[in-house]
Design an enzyme around this catalytic site. Structure first.
Site, short mmCIF file in Angstrom:
data_model
loop_
_atom_site.label_atom_id
_atom_site.label_comp_id
_atom_site.label_asym_id
_atom_site.label_seq_id
_atom_site.Cartn_x
_atom_site.Cartn_y
_atom_site.Cartn_z
N THR A 230 59.24 23.07 35.99
CA THR A 230 59.97 24.26 36.42
C THR A 230 59.30 24.87 37.65
O THR A 230 58.09 24.73 37.86
CB THR A 230 59.97 25.37 35.35
OG1 THR A 230 58.63 25.81 35.13
CG2 THR A 230 60.59 24.90 34.06
N ASP A 231 60.10 25.58 38.44
CA ASP A 231 59.49 26.56 39.34
C ASP A 231 58.88 27.63 38.44
O ASP A 231 59.25 27.78 37.27
CB ASP A 231 60.53 27.16 40.28
CG ASP A 231 59.90 27.77 41.53
OD1 ASP A 231 58.69 28.06 41.51
OD2 ASP A 231 60.63 27.97 42.51
N TRP A 232 57.96 28.39 38.98
CA TRP A 232 57.19 29.33 38.16
C TRP A 232 58.10 30.46 37.66
O TRP A 232 58.60 31.27 38.44
CB TRP A 232 56.02 29.89 38.97
CG TRP A 232 54.75 29.11 38.85
CD1 TRP A 232 53.53 29.64 38.58
CD2 TRP A 232 54.54 27.69 38.97
NE1 TRP A 232 52.58 28.63 38.53
CE2 TRP A 232 53.17 27.43 38.75
CE3 TRP A 232 55.38 26.61 39.22
CZ2 TRP A 232 52.62 26.15 38.79
CZ3 TRP A 232 54.84 25.33 39.26
CH2 TRP A 232 53.48 25.11 39.05
N ALA A 234 60.98 29.79 35.95
CA ALA A 234 62.38 29.36 35.99
C ALA A 234 62.92 28.92 34.63
O ALA A 234 64.11 28.62 34.52
CB ALA A 234 62.55 28.21 36.99
#
Length: 819
Positions: A230-232, A234
C-alpha cells in the site's frame, strides 16, 4: 540468498498469527522481524530522486539525513537518456546501501494528465512509452545494487485533490493504452521489488483492493514476482485487499488489521493459501535486501554531486534561442536577476523532500566560470513570490540597463508545487511575470531561466529571445544552468510534456479535478500531445521539443519491409548528422499513426526514441525496431491488444510537430476476423472535438455503463471513507475535525507557513475517517467504526462500541507490555 524451497519450509513453521504479522510493517519505515525463525527486519524509505531517510521512527518532513538531491522526475524524463537515468538509479542504490535501506520508494510512473497536478514534478511524462522506458531504467539502476525500488502509484493517481477518496472513472482503452502502459513496461522489463498501490479508487474500487489491477493484470498477466504494498495509509479493508493480491500494508500500526486476517483464516472466509503466497513474497523481499545490507558500503558524495550536475544539464530544455544569443562569452557583462539565482528552487515539497548533501546557486556558479567582475545582481522579487515589489523591479531594471545581457531566474515558489495540493492555474507569480516584462521593455537581450516542476504559461514569451527550462534541477541544478549559459554544456533535453498556451486549452480543463466523489476522464486516450496533435490545436511548445547549440540533419529513412504481418517486426533505419560547429546530442523520436483508422486513435503516438551523440560533421545511423504493440490498440471487445489491418505512417522527427522523415508500411492483422467493439468506434471519439467537450451521454456510451452520482445526497449514511470535513453536520465529526486540526498545528508549529505545513493541513481537510487508524497510536478500527455509528446518529450503540474498543485496546497494550 535463502532459496524459495527454504522459504516455504519457513512458512510451514509459522503460526497463523506470525504469518499475518508479516503482512504489515513494524512501524513507519520498517518491516517486522520474527526472531525465533531468524527473519530480520529491513528498512524502507522515501525517494524517488534522493534518499529521504528519517532520523527517528516516525515521519517528520524535512528532518532526514543528508543525501544527494538529484533532479526531479520531470527533469529526468527530459533527458530522454536511458543510460544516464540508470546511473542515477545506481547512485541511489549506493546511498541506500550505505544507510542500510532495503527499498527506496520510487520511481513514480503516473501520467501527467493535467499540468495542475501538484505532484507532477515527481512524475515523468504525459506519454506512457517514455514513462515506461525511463522508469525501467531508474529501477534497473537501483536494483543493480541489490536494493529494491518501488514503482508507484499504481494506478491512475493523477491528482492530489481528494487523493485518498476520489474515484477515477476511466474507460478501458484509456486505462490500458495510457495509464497502465508505462507500469507494464517497467514491471515486465525491470521487475521492481515492490509495486505501491495508489490511494484512490479506480472505477469504484480502491486500488489497494482491486482484483483486476493487482491479481489479474499485475501478477497474472504481467507476471509480476514482487510485493504489492500500500501507499502509506491507503489500506481500506485488509482481508479484501489480501484476496485481491495486496501483500503488505504500510505503515505498521496497532490498527487491528493483522487480527482481522487471523479471524478470517479461522472462520474459513480466507483461504490460508492466499496468506501463504503473500508471506512468501514478503520473505523473498526481506531476504533479498538483507543479503546486500549485511555488507558495509560507503559512497562518494562529491561523485554523486558531479553526476547530479550532469543529469541536470541534460534535463534542461532550451525552448527558445533567437539569434543564437546563447551561449555567452565569459567576458560579457551579465545582470543576474531574481531571488532564485541566490536561493535556488531545486525540488518539490512533501514526502520527496531531500536534505541535500551540497547545494549550488546560480550566481556563485556563474562567478566560478566568468568571474564576479562580469556579474551584477538584483533580487527582483521576494522568495515567496508574493505581490509585485515596485522598488525591487525598479532596482532590477537599473541593473539590467548596465549589462550586455540579462539572465532572469524565475519560476514557481515552493508553495505552488506541493504534494497533497493541486495548482489552481499554470501562471507564474505576478511578481515574476512583472519583472520579466519590465526588463524586456528596456533590454533586448534577456534570457529567462525557469525553475518549476510542470508547465507554466509565458505571456511574455514573444518579448524575450531566450527561454531555458531548468525544471527542478536538484542540488547541482544551478551549476548545470551556468554550464549551459556559458557553453560548457550543450543543451540536449527535450520536453516530456506539452506546454499549452493557456490552461483552458487542455483537454482535461472541464473535468479536472472533479469531485467531491468522482473525476471523469472524459478525454479518454487524448492526453497531452495525443489531443493537441490530433485536433491541430496550437501549443506554446510541443511534446519532444528542445533546441541545441548545433543543428542536425535527418536523412535516408529505410523500412525493412513495405508490408508485414503483425507477428513480424519492422526495422526502421535512418541517418542523423551534426551539421553545426560544436558537438551535441540529438533525441530522435519515432511516431506511428494509422493512415485511415477504423477505431478512434490519436493521430500519431511515440513508439521509439534514441539519444545520439555527434561531433561536428559526424553522421550516425539509427536503428529502431517496432513490434506488435507499436501498431496495436486495446480492443475492448476481446479484452486484448489487437492490430487492425491497414497502412501505418512511420514518422521520424525532432518533436511531435517537427517531423523530418516520413514512411509508410502496410500491416496485415493475424486476427482479421476479430469483431471491433462499437465502443471503440464511437463517432464522438473518432472525430474528437477541438474544445474537448464530451457529453455525459457520450462518455457513458464509451464506458458501457452509467456514471454514479458525484454529489452527496442529503441523508445518505457516511462511511469510514467519507472525508471528515464532509461530515460537518455531525457534532462528533466536528469534534474529530477540531482534534485533527489541533494535532496538525502542533506538528507544524516550527514552520506554520512552509510548504510542508501545507501538505499536513491539506491532508487533514481531505482525510477520510479511516485514516485515524494509520498509526494505531490513538485510534484502532473498532474505535473508528464506533465513532462512525455516532456520526450516523446511532449515538448510544456507537458509544457502547467505543468504550468496548477502548477497553480492548488497553488490554492489548497491557498484554504487549508483559510480553
Amino acid at each position: 540468498m535463502i532459496e524459495v524451497k527454504n522459504i516455504k519450509a519457513l512458512i510451514a513453521e509459522m503460526t497463523v498469527e506470525e504469518k499475518a504479522s508479516l503482512c504489515s510493517g513494524l512501524n513507519f519505515w520498517h518491516l517486522k522481524e520474527i526472531e525465533r525463525l531468524g527473519i530480520p527486519s529491513i528498512m524502507v524509505t522515501d525517494g524517488p530522486h534522493g534518499l529521504r531517510k528519517q532520523v527517528g521512527e516516525g515521519d517528520q518532513l524535512g528532518q532526514s539525513i543528508p543525501a544527494t538531491c538529484f533532479p526531479t522526475a520531470s527533469a529526468l524524463a527530459a533527458t530522454w537518456n536511458r543510460e544516464l537515468v540508470a546511473q542515477v538509479g545506481i547512485a541511489l542504490g549506493e546511498e541506500c546501501r550505505q544507510e542500510k535501506v532495503g527499498v527506496i520508494l520510487g520511481p513514480g510512473a503516473n501520467i501527467k494528465r493535467s499540468p495542475l497536478c501538484g505532484r507532477n514534478f515527481e512524475y515523468f511524462s504525459e506519454d506512457p512509452y517514455l514513462t515506461g522506458e525511463i522508469a525501467k531504467s531508474h529501477i534497473s539502476g537501483v536494483q543493480s545494487q541489490g536494493v529494491g525500488a518501488s514503482l508507484k502509484h499504481y494506478a491512475v493517481n493523477n491528482q492530489e485533490y481528494r487523493r485518498m477518496t476520489i474515484d477515477a472513472v476511466v474507460d478501458e482503452r484509456a486505462l490500458r493504452e495510457i495509464y497502465l502502459a508505462g507500469f507494464e513496461i517497467a514491471v515486465k522489463e525491470a521487475q521492481p521489488w515492490t509495486v505501491m498501490g495508489a490511494y484512490n479508487k479506480l472505477n469504484g474500487t480502491y486500488c489497494c483492493e482491486h482484483p483486476a489491477l493487482l491479481r489479474e493484470i499485475l501478477k497474472e498477466e504481467w507476471g509480476y514476482e514482487g510485493v504489492a504494498v500500500t501507499d502509506w495509509g491507503a489500506m481500506n479493508e485488509r482481508v479484501d485487499a489480501l484476496v485481491a493480491g495486496l501483500d503488505l500494508e504500510m505503515p505498521g500500526s496497532n490498527n487491528g488489521n493483522d487480527a482481522k486476517i487471523v479471524v478470517a483464516i479461522r472462520d474459513g472466509t480466507l483461504d490460508e493459501v492466499i496468506l501463504d503466497r503473500a508471506v512468501e513474497r514478503v520473505l523473498m523481499l526481506i531476504f533479498k535486501a538483507q543479503e546486500i545490507l549485511s555488507e558495509d558500503f560507503t559512497y562518494d558524495p562529491m561523485a554523486h554531486h558531479v553526476l547530479a550536475r550532469r543529469v541536470a544539464g541534460e534535463g534542461a530544455v532550451l525552448l527558445k534561442n533567437e539569434a543564437n544569443l546563447l551561449p555567452f562569452a565569459k567576458n560579457v557583462k551579465v545582470a543576474v536577476l531574481g531571488e532564485f539565482a541566490k536561493i535556488p528552487r531545486y525540488q518539490g515539497a512533501g514526502s520527496s523532500l531531500i536534505h541535500p548533501s551540497y547545494l549550488d546557486n546560480l550566481y556563485d556558479e556563474m562567478v566560478k566560470i566568468a568571474g564576479e567582475a562580469n556579474l551584477t545582481f538584483a533580487p527582483g522579487y521576494t522568495r515567496k513570490g508574493g505581490q509585485v515589489g515596485d522598488d525591487l523591479i525598479r532596482e532590477a531594471v537599473v541593473t539590467a540597463k548596465g549589462a550586455d545581457v540579462v539572465v532572469i531566474m524565475a519560476g514557481l515558489p515552493e508553495p505552488f508545487e506541493v504534494e497533497g495540493l493541486d495548482r489552481k492555474h499554470i501562471n507564474l507569480p505576478e511578481s515574476h511575470n512583472s519583472l520579466i516584462e519590465a526588463v524586456a521593455s528596456v533590454h533586448d537581450k534577456v534570457v529567462v531561466v525557469l525553475s518549476n516542476g510542470a508547465p507554466v504559461a509565458m505571456p511574455w514569451v514573444s518579448q524575450v529571445p531566450v527561454v531555458l527550462e531548468g525544471y527542478l534541477g536538484g542540488q547541482a541544478g544551478a551549476g548545470a544552468i551556468a554550464d549551459i549559459l556559458y557553453g560548457v554544456v550543450n543543451p540536449s533535453g527535450k520536453l516530456a510534456e506539452t506546454f499549452p498556451l493557456k490552461l483552458g486549452d487542455m483537454p482535461t480543463c472541464a473535468y479536472y479535478p472533479g469531485g467531491p466523489k468522482r473525476v471523469a476522464y472524459r478525454e479518454s486516450v487524448y492526453v497531452g500531445y495525443r489531443f493537441f496533435d490530433t485536433v491541430g490545436k496550437d501549443v506554446l511548445f510541443p511534446f519532444g521539443h528542445g533546441l541545441s547549440f548545433t543543428t542536425f540533419e535527418y536523412s535516408d529513412l529505410h523500412l525493412s519491409r513495405k508490408k508485414i504481418t503483425d507477428q513480424e517486426s519492422l526495422t526502421v533505419r535512418f541517418k542523423v548528422k551534426n551539421t553545426g560547429l560544436v558537438a551535441g546530442q540529438e533525441i530522435v523520436q519515432l511516431y506511428v499513426g494509422q493512415v485511415e483508422p477504423t477505431v478512434f486513435r490519436p493521430k500519431a503516438e511515440l513508439k521509439g526514441f534514441e539519444k545520439v551523440s555527434l561531433l561536428p560533421g559526424e553522421e550516425q545511423e539509427v536503428v529502431i525496431i517496432l513490434g506488435y504493440r507499436a501498431f496495436a490498440y486495446f480492443n475492448t471487445g476481446i479484452k486484448d491488444w489487437h492490430v487492425v489491418s491497414g497502412n501505418y505512417q512511420i514518422l521520424v522527427g525532432a518533436s511531435s510537430r517537427d517531423i523530418r522523415l516520413r514512411g509508410e508500411v502496410e500491416v496485415e492483422s493475424s486476427r482479421p476476423d476479430v469483431d471491433i467493439s462499437a465502443r471503440d468506434q464511437h463517432p464522438t471519439y473518432i472525430h474528437f472535438p477541438e474544445d474537448a467537450r464530451i457529453s455525459r451521454q457520450d462518455f457513458e456510451a464509451l464506458l458501457g455503463r452509467t456514471v454514479p452520482a458525484n454529489e452527496y445526497v442529503k441523508g445518505e449514511l457516511y462511511t469510514i471513507n467519507t472525508p471528515i470535513n464532509d461530515m460537518q453536520d455531525s457534532f462528533v465529526a466536528r469534534l474529530l475535525h477540531s482534534f485533527m486540526q489541533k494535532q496538525g498545528r502542533e506538528l507544524i508549529k516550527d514552520d506554520p507557513n512552509g510548504p510542508n505545513a501545507q501538505v499536513m493541513l491539506a491532508a487533514i481537510e481531505e482525510a477520510p475517517l479511516r485514516l485515524l487508524t494509520m498509526t494505531g497510536d490513538i485510534f484502532n478500527r473498532g474505535m473508528v467504526d464506533s465513532l462512525l455509528l455516532m456520526i450516523n446518529k446511532k449515538f448510544i450503540r456507537g458509544l457502547v462500541g467505543l468504550l468496548r474498543a477502548i477497553m480492548f485496546k488497553r488490554q492489548l497494550k497491557a498484554a504487549q507490555d508483559v510480553s
